[in-house]
Write an enzyme that holds these catalytic residues in place. Structure first.
Site, mmCIF file in Angstrom:
data_model
loop_
_atom_site.group_PDB
_atom_site.id
_atom_site.type_symbol
_atom_site.label_atom_id
_atom_site.label_comp_id
_atom_site.label_asym_id
_atom_site.label_seq_id
_atom_site.Cartn_x
_atom_site.Cartn_y
_atom_site.Cartn_z
ATOM 1 N N CYS A 347 0.937 28.439 -23.584
ATOM 2 C CA CYS A 347 0.890 28.693 -25.160
ATOM 3 C C CYS A 347 1.093 27.357 -25.665
ATOM 4 O O CYS A 347 0.287 26.347 -25.739
ATOM 5 C CB CYS A 347 1.650 29.875 -25.712
ATOM 6 S SG CYS A 347 1.403 30.313 -27.271
ATOM 7 N N HIS A 451 0.254 34.266 -22.398
ATOM 8 C CA HIS A 451 1.624 34.859 -22.035
ATOM 9 C C HIS A 451 1.665 35.615 -20.896
ATOM 10 O O HIS A 451 0.815 36.800 -21.199
ATOM 11 C CB HIS A 451 2.269 35.136 -23.114
ATOM 12 C CG HIS A 451 2.601 34.347 -24.092
ATOM 13 N ND1 HIS A 451 3.846 33.142 -23.762
ATOM 14 C CD2 HIS A 451 2.281 34.019 -25.354
ATOM 15 C CE1 HIS A 451 3.975 32.440 -24.826
ATOM 16 N NE2 HIS A 451 3.009 32.825 -25.858
#
Length: 510
Positions: A347, A451
Site C-alpha cells: 500500500c 493488504h
C-alpha cells in the site's frame, strides 16, 4: 434483545482485546450467537468490510479479529466510529465505515460527537437484535473522569446497552505486569460513574507470571474490601492476535522483533526488516510472517542499518508523503539503494517504492506537489481526495520475490491515490485490466495495494522461499503457530470463571 458484556480496562493495553476475542470464540464454539462491538476505536490498523447498506467501509482490526473469533462476517456495525491519527494533532474520522474528514480532537467532540454517538447506538441495536450476546470492548480506561461526559466506548456504551436490554454487565481488565494491579482496580472502581460501578460483574487480571498462589492473599483482600469478585488471572501468554495500534512497538530508538520464541536458533532464522514509520498503519500485514518458524520480523528505527536484514518490507502508512520525508531525513535512501535482498512494498510502501508522488499536497502536510520516490519501481502515484475501501479477490501470477506463487488471493484495499506504470513492468495481477496497476514487480522488488497479502499461503510461502534462498539457509521444518483465536479462547476458558457471568449456553433465545 442480546445481553451485553462490556470488557473495560483500567488502562490502555491491559489485555481487553484478548479477553474480548477469547470470549467471542468460547461463546461461538458453544453455539451462542455472539457479535463483537467497539463503539469508538482509535487505530491506523484497519480492515475493509461490508456496510449494512451493501457497500464497503473500514473498521479497526481488533473488531475484525473478534468477528472472526465469533465466526461471523465482519461489518461496520462492529466498530461504527473509527479515528485514524494522521499527525499534527488531527485524526481522520470514519463513521459507519466511511471517512467524514480530518479533525482535531476539540473539533470532533464539539461538532461531530453527537452524530458519532447516534451511529454507535444504532449499530449496537442492530447487533443486539440479531444476536444472543454482544461482547463490547472498551477503550483506554473506564475511569478517565475528564472524559466521562463523552466517553463513547465505555460510559455511553454501558448506558445505552443497559437501557436497551437491561442486562449490560461490565468486566474490568487490569494488567499486573505494570505493577500496582489492585490499586489500579480499586482506583478504577472508585472513579467510575455510580451507575457503571453497579454493573461490574467482576475483574480479570492479565499477564501474570510466576506462582499463582502468591496472588491469592491480594485477591482475597480485594474481594473482601470491594465486594467485587476476581473472575480470573490470565498467565502471561501472547496468543498472537493482531495489534490494534503501534503502542506495542517501541517509541524510541530500539527495535521490536517478533517471532523469536519459535524454538529456531537465530543462526538458522531470517530477518525481515520493517522500518518503523512515524505514521505506520496496517502493520498487522506482517503478522503471518512472524508466525512462521525461523522468521524474525524486526521493526527498526528509521536510521537503523539494514546489514542484518535478509529482506525488507515497507508497510502501510496513514501519510505516505510525510513518512517519505521522514525516511529521507534519516538517510534511508542510501541504505535502501545498497540493500540487495528481496523488497516488498504494501500500500503506502508500494507508493514509496515508485519514482514519483504527484499531487502530494493532497496527502501530506506540506506544500510540495511533486516528490521523488525511492525509484525501485517504474511507477507514479497521483494522490486524490477520493478514498478506495474494498475487500478484494485477485488472481496472482508470481513474479519477483513472489515468483512461484499463483492462483486467487484475497485481501483488502484502503488507500488514497492511483498508481500507474511509467515504463513496461511485470504485473502481479495481469488479468485484472485496469486493476493491474494495483501491483508491479522487478526481479527482486514487489509492490501492491493488497493488504493481507501474506495471509494467503501461496504468497507467503513464495516470499519466504525467496528470503531463505537469498540468505543461503534452509527453511526449518515445522508449522506456523496455532490459531490466535483458539489460543485466546483457551486462555479465557481455562483461567476465567465464566459461570459467574451467567453466559447463555446455546443459541436459544436469551
Amino acid at each position: 434483545m442480546a445481553r451485553t458484556y462490556l470488557i473495560a480496562g483500567t488502562a490502555s493495553h491491559a489485555g481487553k482485546s484478548t479477553v474480548a476475542a477469547g470470549l467471542c470464540r468460547v461463546l461461538a464454539d458453544a453455539g451462542v450467537r455472539v457479535a463483537p462491538f467497539k463503539a469508538q476505536n482509535m487505530s491506523n490498523n484497519a480492515r475493509a468490510v461490508a456496510t449494512p447498506d451493501g457497500g464497503f467501509g473500514e473498521i479497526g482490526v481488533s473488531q475484525y479479529v473478534q468477528a472472526r473469533a465469533a465466526r461471523i462476517p465482519a461489518t461496520t456495525d462492529h466498530n461504527p466510529v473509527l479515528l485514524k491519527p494522521r499527525g499534527g494533532g488531527e485524526s481522520q474520522l470514519v463513521i459507519d465505515g466511511r471517512a467524514v474528514g480530518h479533525f482535531a480532537a476539540g473539533d470532533y467532540y464539539e461538532e461531530h460527537w453527537e452524530r458519532a454517538r447516534a451511529a454507535a447506538e444504532a449499530s449496537w441495536r442492530r447487533l443486539a437484535a440479531d444476536h444472543d450476546v454482544v461482547v463490547a470492548e472498551g477503550a483506554g480506561s473506564v475511569a478517565e473522569i475528564n472524559l466521562h461526559h463523552r466517553d463513547l466506548a465505555n460510559v455511553e456504551t454501558a448506558r445505552f446497552a443497559d437501557r436497551g436490554s437491561g442486562s449490560a454487565e461490565i468486566v474490568l481488565v487490569a494488567d499486573i505486569e505494570r505493577g500496582g494491579v489492585f490499586a489500579s482496580l480499586a482506583g478504577t472502581l472508585e472513579l467510575m460513574p455510580d451507575d457503571l460501578r453497579e454493573r461490574v460483574a467482576g475483574c480479570v487480571i492479565t499477564k501474570f507470571r510466576g506462582d499463582r498462589s502468591l496472588l491469592d492473599p491480594g485477591v482475597e483482600a480485594f474481594e473482601d474490601r470491594f465486594g467485587v469478585p476476581v473472575l480470573g488471572v490470565l498467565p502471561y501468554d501472547d496468543p498472537g492476535l493482531p495489534e490494534e495500534d503501534s503502542v506495542s512497538l517501541p517509541a524510541g530508538g530500539g527495535a521490536a522483533v517478533r517471532g523469536e520464541d519459535d524454538g529456531v536458533p537465530d543462526d538458522r532464522a531470517v530477518t525481515v526488516a520493517v522500518p518503523r514509520l512515524p505514521r505506520i498503519s496496517n502493520f498487522t500485514d506482517l503478522d503471518p510472517l512472524a508466525r512462521e518458524p525461523g522468521v524474525r520480523v524486526a521493526y527498526l528505527p528509521l536510521d537503523a542499518p539494514l546489514d542484518g536484514a535478509d529482506a525488507l518490507v515497507l508497510p502501510g502508512t496513514k501519510n505516505t508523503v510525510d513518512d517519505l520525508l521522514a525516511l529521507r531525513a534519516a538517510g534511508f535512501d542510501d541504505r535502501l539503494a545498497a540493500f540487495d535482498g528481496p523488497v516488498v512494498g504494501l500500500c503506502g510502501g508500494y507508493q514509496l517504492l515508485g519514482e514519483r508522488l504527484a499531487n502530494a499536497s493532497v496527502e501530506g502536510t506540506g506544500d510540495a506537489d511533486d516528490l521523488d520516490g525511492f525509484g525501485l519501481l517504474p511507477v507514479e502515484t497521483r494522490f486524490e481526495r477520493a478514498k478506495r475501501v474494498e475487500p478484494v479477490t485477485r488472481t496472482l501470477t508470481g513474479c519477483g520475490p513472489l515468483d512461484g506463487a499463483s492462483g486467487p488471493v484475497t485481501g483488502y484495499e484502503i488507500h488514497m491515490g492511483r498508481t500507474r506504470p511509467r515504463a513496461p513492468i511485470e504485473r502481479p495481477f495481469p488479468a485484472e485490466g485496469e486493476r493491474g496497476a494495483e501491483g508491479a514487480a522487478t526481479d527482486r522488488v514487489f509492490g501492491t495495494y493488497l493488504h493481507g497479502l501474506f495471509e494467503n499461503r501461496s504468497a507467503r510461502e513464495a516470499f519466504l522461499d525467496a528470503v531463505f534462498a537469498h540468505a543461503g539457509l534452509e527453511r526449518p521444518a515445522g508449522r506456523a503457530a496455532d490459531s490466535p483465536y483458539d489460543r485466546a479462547a483457551a486462555l479465557v476458558r481455562e483461567h476465567v470463571d465464566l459461570e459467574a457471568l451467567s453466559l447463555p449456553s446455546s443459541s436459544a433465545p436469551a
